[in-house]
Design a protein around this motif. Structure first.
Motif, PDB file in Angstrom:
ATOM      1  N   PRO A 214      41.535  27.263  53.490  1.00  0.00           N
ATOM      2  CA  PRO A 214      42.422  26.754  52.433  1.00  0.00           C
ATOM      3  C   PRO A 214      43.888  26.861  52.821  1.00  0.00           C
ATOM      4  CG  PRO A 214      41.487  28.889  51.818  1.00  0.00           C
ATOM      5  CD  PRO A 214      40.797  28.474  53.077  1.00  0.00           C
ATOM      6  N   LEU A 215      44.646  25.805  52.550  1.00  0.00           N
ATOM      7  CA  LEU A 215      46.084  25.783  52.824  1.00  0.00           C
ATOM      8  C   LEU A 215      46.881  26.013  51.552  1.00  0.00           C
ATOM      9  CD1 LEU A 215      46.233  22.720  55.261  1.00  0.00           C
ATOM     10  CD2 LEU A 215      46.231  25.153  55.841  1.00  0.00           C
ATOM     11  N   TRP A 216      46.490  25.393  50.460  1.00  0.00           N
ATOM     12  CA  TRP A 216      47.124  25.622  49.159  1.00  0.00           C
ATOM     13  C   TRP A 216      46.176  25.222  48.040  1.00  0.00           C
ATOM     14  CZ3 TRP A 216      46.954  21.012  46.830  1.00  0.00           C
ATOM     15  CH2 TRP A 216      47.204  19.845  47.562  1.00  0.00           C
ATOM     16  N   THR A 217      46.435  25.754  46.871  1.00  0.00           N
ATOM     17  CA  THR A 217      45.658  25.433  45.671  1.00  0.00           C
ATOM     18  C   THR A 217      46.632  25.160  44.529  1.00  0.00           C
ATOM     19  OG1 THR A 217      43.782  26.803  46.342  1.00  0.00           O
ATOM     20  CG2 THR A 217      43.948  26.268  44.001  1.00  0.00           C
ATOM     21  N   ARG A 218      46.354  24.106  43.759  1.00  0.00           N
ATOM     22  CA  ARG A 218      47.210  23.763  42.617  1.00  0.00           C
ATOM     23  C   ARG A 218      46.340  23.537  41.386  1.00  0.00           C
ATOM     24  NH1 ARG A 218      50.137  25.349  45.763  1.00  0.00           N
ATOM     25  NH2 ARG A 218      52.027  24.457  46.680  1.00  0.00           N
ATOM     26  N   PRO A 219      46.691  24.199  40.269  1.00  0.00           N
ATOM     27  CA  PRO A 219      45.969  23.939  39.022  1.00  0.00           C
ATOM     28  C   PRO A 219      46.687  22.868  38.203  1.00  0.00           C
ATOM     29  CG  PRO A 219      47.347  25.877  38.766  1.00  0.00           C
ATOM     30  CD  PRO A 219      47.589  25.367  40.166  1.00  0.00           C
ATOM     31  N   TYR A 220      45.938  22.220  37.310  1.00  0.00           N
ATOM     32  CA  TYR A 220      46.526  21.248  36.389  1.00  0.00           C
ATOM     33  C   TYR A 220      45.685  21.212  35.120  1.00  0.00           C
ATOM     34  CZ  TYR A 220      48.043  16.838  34.311  1.00  0.00           C
ATOM     35  OH  TYR A 220      48.502  15.890  33.441  1.00  0.00           O
ATOM     36  N   LYS A 221      46.355  21.299  33.965  1.00  0.00           N
ATOM     37  CA  LYS A 221      45.665  21.217  32.684  1.00  0.00           C
ATOM     38  C   LYS A 221      45.827  19.816  32.129  1.00  0.00           C
ATOM     39  CE  LYS A 221      47.231  23.135  28.848  1.00  0.00           C
ATOM     40  NZ  LYS A 221      47.558  24.154  27.816  1.00  0.00           N
ATOM     41  N   LEU A 222      44.709  19.117  31.990  1.00  0.00           N
ATOM     42  CA  LEU A 222      44.728  17.737  31.520  1.00  0.00           C
ATOM     43  C   LEU A 222      44.718  17.703  30.001  1.00  0.00           C
ATOM     44  CD1 LEU A 222      44.463  14.658  32.113  1.00  0.00           C
ATOM     45  CD2 LEU A 222      41.978  14.986  32.058  1.00  0.00           C
ATOM     46  N   ASP A 223      45.621  16.906  29.447  1.00  0.00           N
ATOM     47  CA  ASP A 223      45.655  16.685  28.005  1.00  0.00           C
ATOM     48  C   ASP A 223      44.288  16.171  27.548  1.00  0.00           C
ATOM     49  OD1 ASP A 223      46.062  15.601  25.408  1.00  0.00           O
ATOM     50  OD2 ASP A 223      48.179  15.278  25.836  1.00  0.00           O
ATOM     51  N   TYR A 224      43.728  16.802  26.528  1.00  0.00           N
ATOM     52  CA  TYR A 224      42.368  16.472  26.084  1.00  0.00           C
ATOM     53  C   TYR A 224      42.219  15.024  25.638  1.00  0.00           C
ATOM     54  CZ  TYR A 224      43.973  16.690  21.226  1.00  0.00           C
ATOM     55  OH  TYR A 224      44.626  16.440  20.044  1.00  0.00           O
ATOM     56  N   ARG A 225      43.325  14.353  25.334  1.00  0.00           N
ATOM     57  CA  ARG A 225      43.232  12.977  24.832  1.00  0.00           C
ATOM     58  C   ARG A 225      42.897  11.975  25.931  1.00  0.00           C
ATOM     59  NH1 ARG A 225      49.047  12.600  22.135  1.00  0.00           N
ATOM     60  NH2 ARG A 225      49.457  13.619  24.152  1.00  0.00           N
ATOM     61  N   TYR A 226      43.048  12.365  27.195  1.00  0.00           N
ATOM     62  CA  TYR A 226      42.871  11.420  28.295  1.00  0.00           C
ATOM     63  C   TYR A 226      41.540  11.643  29.005  1.00  0.00           C
ATOM     64  CZ  TYR A 226      47.763  10.090  27.807  1.00  0.00           C
ATOM     65  OH  TYR A 226      48.950   9.625  27.318  1.00  0.00           O
ATOM     66  N   VAL A 227      40.981  10.541  29.500  1.00  0.00           N
ATOM     67  CA  VAL A 227      39.758  10.602  30.299  1.00  0.00           C
ATOM     68  C   VAL A 227      40.045   9.961  31.650  1.00  0.00           C
ATOM     69  CG1 VAL A 227      38.233  10.571  28.305  1.00  0.00           C
ATOM     70  CG2 VAL A 227      38.903   8.413  29.348  1.00  0.00           C
ATOM     71  N   PRO A 228      39.460  10.500  32.732  1.00  0.00           N
ATOM     72  CA  PRO A 228      39.707   9.926  34.061  1.00  0.00           C
ATOM     73  C   PRO A 228      38.968   8.608  34.248  1.00  0.00           C
ATOM     74  CG  PRO A 228      38.176  11.754  34.212  1.00  0.00           C
ATOM     75  CD  PRO A 228      38.627  11.716  32.790  1.00  0.00           C
ATOM     76  N   ILE A 229      39.639   7.668  34.914  1.00  0.00           N
ATOM     77  CA  ILE A 229      39.064   6.341  35.164  1.00  0.00           C
ATOM     78  C   ILE A 229      38.791   6.136  36.649  1.00  0.00           C
ATOM     79  CG2 ILE A 229      39.347   3.859  34.874  1.00  0.00           C
ATOM     80  CD1 ILE A 229      39.117   5.355  32.263  1.00  0.00           C
ATOM     81  N   MET A 230      39.825   6.230  37.464  1.00  0.00           N
ATOM     82  CA  MET A 230      39.688   5.987  38.905  1.00  0.00           C
ATOM     83  C   MET A 230      40.721   6.790  39.676  1.00  0.00           C
ATOM     84  SD  MET A 230      38.989   1.929  39.483  1.00  0.00           S
ATOM     85  CE  MET A 230      37.469   1.170  38.931  1.00  0.00           C
ATOM     86  N   ALA A 231      40.495   6.877  40.976  1.00  0.00           N
ATOM     87  CA  ALA A 231      41.449   7.507  41.884  1.00  0.00           C
ATOM     88  C   ALA A 231      41.744   6.559  43.034  1.00  0.00           C
ATOM     89  CB  ALA A 231      40.897   8.829  42.414  1.00  0.00           C
ATOM     90  N   TYR A 232      42.934   6.713  43.604  1.00  0.00           N
ATOM     91  CA  TYR A 232      43.333   5.894  44.754  1.00  0.00           C
ATOM     92  C   TYR A 232      44.017   6.794  45.771  1.00  0.00           C
ATOM     93  CZ  TYR A 232      45.899   2.651  47.718  1.00  0.00           C
ATOM     94  OH  TYR A 232      46.398   1.992  48.814  1.00  0.00           O
ATOM     95  N   GLN A 233      43.653   6.641  47.036  1.00  0.00           N
ATOM     96  CA  GLN A 233      44.178   7.475  48.102  1.00  0.00           C
ATOM     97  C   GLN A 233      45.007   6.648  49.062  1.00  0.00           C
ATOM     98  OE1 GLN A 233      41.148   9.662  50.187  1.00  0.00           O
ATOM     99  NE2 GLN A 233      42.527  10.410  51.766  1.00  0.00           N
TER     100      GLN A 233
END
Length: 527
Positions: free
Chosen positions: A85-104
């Protein structure tokens, strides 16, 4: 573009993987490294992995509690090529949103989120070098059915359908404005692909339209500001273009490579390539499947010969051959001297339901969709002048996916191409040297991290070509001893395996196999 993929933590019902017969020969697929992340039964968890090539890999762990909390916690961890592992980042997602897609892209990964029943969208941008997160919010269109998501510069492209008509929305992260690309909102039109040219700042939207019993293939080119620059129409009296990918040479010069059908059907007849210069396409080169050297190699020898005899007989009588193959075409792979096309042949897998009695007299049977079954993959090489040079195929046995996704992975190692796909905790491989098969289909079993344990169950196995001779295999497993299986105490883990394919032992092409693929365990040695 990559869809968000969930691992639902349910009881793993796949069969027990016993010790397989191990051949004395040295395995060419080796397990170089492996990490295991314990699955926490107190949370509803999902996992994903992104290959970053020689820059390592990124794991994404999403979890929320079963106790009713609505916020979802995301944990991003970047690893080096030894899975440290090089780094770790947390993120708290607002409950109102749902994930759709990702792009790299080369330096960032973006996630698109939507708030259901509203026009509110959220974009999450992760800097892969530093692990920094940026959040952008915007209003797009309520009820848009999103099919593609990409980012060019500081603008997000969201393509889909609104009231059954195609739309491409462009949202600026800089000033939070949204606009619709002109000339696309038409009836009986489908978006085939949204292609971006980052270096030139160009956006190409490829559409497929039905017009008066004919099919029209159109490439609309926009600049970075969303202005329509040109429209290129491809048409043929006999054939229809199903899909296409652009290989840019310069601003006004490119190739288009894809698959085609006879008539307006989704069934592929073969491949095509055409040169587009100054907005004018040249006459396409159509390559029928029967003209490919190895397309039918996935069949058993007798069945293949019957197919070739039938094709030859129809041609001798001046009759046309019609094929009904569905193709999942991967993004093109470009090397210094070649353009490589990889595509999987599949068909929808249906199952019949229990018959129902109607009026006590008749039985009514219904069919339901039960995933997609893959038969084989094809690999075709074109030179940099757009000429078809060679082809090969890779048989896929009994593989069903409940999501239509790219299963076969290709990696170039020295002057070979290694093809591989995952199936129930095993990795199937084949090595080709362009049109020649160098190592036939072999099967390798993934091992646990400890020599005292073995894999008891597998679920949601995935594979990604990583860099050079290395692949990433990941999914969920239960590992333990035979005793832990009896006592109900096996460990459930999310695993990431670094696999290395050894090409040093590859010799001359093998003779045709007479039996099933061999099964070997991957070695647990370090690189």
């Amino acid at each position: 573009m990559k869809k968000i993929f969930n691992y639902t933590l349910r009881a793993l019902l796949l069969g027990y993987l016993g010790l397989s017969f191990q051949l004395p020969a040295l395995a060419q697929f080796e397990q170089a490294q492996r990490i295991e992340i314990p699955v926490n039964s107190s949370f509803n968890e999902s996992y994903d992995v992104f290959s970053l090539g020689e820059n390592g890999a990124l794991s994404v762990v999403r979890r929320n509690e079963f106790t009713g909390t609505r916020n979802e916690y995301w944990h991003f961890t970047r690893y080096d090529t030894d899975l440290n592992p090089l780094w770790t980042r947390p993120y708290k997602l607002d409950y109102r949103y749902v994930p759709i897609m990702a792009y790299q892209s080369d330096y960032y990964i973006y996630w698109l989120f939507a708030e259901p029943d509203t026009d509110h969208f959220l974009f999450l941008q992760l800097d892969l070098a530093r692990g920094e997160l940026d959040v952008h919010k915007g209003d797009l269109l309520s009820g848009v059915d999103v099919h593609q998501f990409k980012v060019i510069g500081s603008k997000a492209l969201v393509a889909g359908y609104y009231h059954n008509r195609p739309v491409v929305l462009v949202h600026s992260f800089f000033d939070h404005t949204t606009r619709v690309l002109p000339g696309l909102y038409e009836r009986n039109t489908e978006i085939n692909n949204v292609d971006i040219n980052e270096s030139e700042g160009m956006i190409n939207v490829i559409t497929y339209a039905y017009r008066k019993r004919s099919c029209q293939f159109n490439i609309k080119t926009y600049n970075y500001d969303g202005k329509l620059l040109k429209s290129t129409v491809l048409s043929n009296d006999r054939n229809s273009f199903i899909s296409g990918q652009i290989v840019p040479l310069n601003v006004d010069d490119s190739y288009l490579i894809g698959n085609y059908s006879v008539g307006c059907t989704p069934f592929s007849q073969g491949l095509f390539i055409t040169h587009i210069q100054d907005n004018e396409p040249s006459d396409p080169q159509f390559i029928e499947f029967s003209e490919l050297q190895n397309f039918f190699n996935y069949m058993k020898p007798k069945r293949k010969q019957r197919m070739l005899d039938r094709i030859g007989k129809r041609k001798s009588l001046g009759k046309e051959n019609r094929f009904r193959y569905r193709l999942l075409v991967h993004p093109l792979i470009q090397t210094e001297d070649e353009i490589i096309l990889v595509a999987e042949v599949y068909y929808p897998n249906y199952r019949s339901s229990t018959p129902l009695m109607t009026n006590g007299l008749n039985r009514a049977y219904t069919r339901s969709m039960d995933g997609f079954r893959y038969t084989h993959a094809i690999v075709c090489g074109f030179d940099r002048d757009g000429r078809y040079k060679w082809d090969n195929s890779f048989a896929i046995k009994d593989l069903v996916s409940y999501e239509l996704q790219e299963m076969v992975q290709l990696s170039r190692v020295d002057d070979y191409f290694v093809l591989a796909y995952p199936q129930e905790g095993n990795i199937h491989t084949e090595v080709i040297h362009r049109e020649k098969v160098v190592v036939e289909n072999e099967k390798y079993q993934l091992e646990s991290k400890n020599d005292t344990e073995k894999v008891l169950f597998n679920d949601n196995a995935n594979l990604a070509a990583w860099y050079g001779k290395y692949f990433l295999a990941y999914g969920i497993q239960r590992v333990g001893t035979d005793r832990s299986l009896l006592t109900g105490t096996p460990r459930e883990v999310f695993y990431i395996n670094k696999l290395a394919y050894k090409t040093e032992d590859i010799g001359q092409p093998k003779p045709a196999s007479t039996g099933e693929a061999s099964t070997r365990k991957t070695s647990g040695s370090k690189r």
